[in-house]
Design a protein around this motif. Sequence first.
Motif, short mmCIF file in Angstrom:
data_model
loop_
_atom_site.label_atom_id
_atom_site.label_comp_id
_atom_site.label_asym_id
_atom_site.label_seq_id
_atom_site.Cartn_x
_atom_site.Cartn_y
_atom_site.Cartn_z
N THR A 69 0.92 -0.98 -0.16
CA THR A 69 -0.09 0.08 -0.13
C THR A 69 1.04 1.00 -0.41
N GLY A 70 0.81 2.72 -0.85
CA GLY A 70 1.49 3.49 -0.92
C GLY A 70 0.66 4.40 -1.48
N PRO A 71 1.60 5.51 -1.64
CA PRO A 71 0.45 7.29 -2.04
C PRO A 71 0.48 7.53 -3.15
N ILE A 72 -0.58 7.80 -4.28
CA ILE A 72 -0.80 7.54 -5.73
C ILE A 72 -1.42 9.27 -5.65
N PHE A 73 -1.35 9.31 -6.66
CA PHE A 73 -1.80 10.82 -7.13
C PHE A 73 -3.64 10.48 -8.64
N LEU A 74 -4.30 10.93 -8.13
CA LEU A 74 -5.58 11.07 -9.09
C LEU A 74 -5.66 12.43 -9.46
N CYS A 75 -6.29 12.90 -10.56
CA CYS A 75 -6.85 14.42 -11.12
C CYS A 75 -8.48 14.33 -10.50
N ALA A 76 -8.77 15.04 -9.44
CA ALA A 76 -10.26 15.32 -8.54
C ALA A 76 -10.85 15.78 -9.67
N ASP A 77 -11.01 16.09 -10.54
CA ASP A 77 -12.00 16.13 -11.43
C ASP A 77 -11.85 15.03 -12.21
N HIS A 78 -13.26 14.07 -12.78
CA HIS A 78 -13.07 12.96 -13.63
C HIS A 78 -12.43 12.91 -15.07
N CYS A 79 -11.49 11.62 -15.31
CA CYS A 79 -10.93 11.58 -16.19
C CYS A 79 -11.64 10.83 -16.85
#
Length: 157
Positions: A69-79
Motif C-alpha cells: 500500500t502506498g501513496p498515489i495521485f489522481l485527478c480531482a475531476d473526472h478524467c
Amino acid sequence: MTRITALPTKITRHLQNGGQDAHGQPPERAISNGHGTPCRHCLQHIPKGAEMLILAHRPFAEAQPYAETGPIFLCADHCMRHDSTELPEVLTTSPDYLIKGYGADDRIVYGTGIVIPQPEMMQQAKTILTDERVAYVHIRSARNNCYQARIDRDEPG
C-alpha cells in the motif's frame, strides 16, 4: 502483446467522490505543481494549478503480506481512463522503473523484480509475462516504490 492497465474507473470515481482510501481515510486535496504528479487513472501528468487527490492505494483485492500500500495521485475531476497498448507519456519520464511479476494469487513471483532503464521496461515486462506463474506485472517508481500502473497480456479479442 501487452497492455498498460490504469486504475479502474469504478475505484477512481469512488475516490474522486470522497470515498475512503486503503487506510480508511478520504483522499487529501492539493493543487498540482505540474511536476511528478501522474494520475493513475488517465496516466497523464496532472497539470500545474489543477486540483488533485493524494491517497493511499493498495492495488490488490485483499489485504495480505504482499499487498503493498502506498501513496498515489489522481485527478480531482473526472478524467478518461487510459485504455491503450501504447506507453503513456507518464511512463517515459523517469530514467528507470521497478517492475515485478505477480501470480494469480496476487503474490510476488520471486526472481521477476528488477529496476530497469525505462527504454528496456516493456521488453522486460514481456519477458516476465512469458513465465506461466506470472499473471501480471506492476510498474513502480524505482525511487519511491509508488505504484504507477499494471501491465497485462493483451488477450486476443
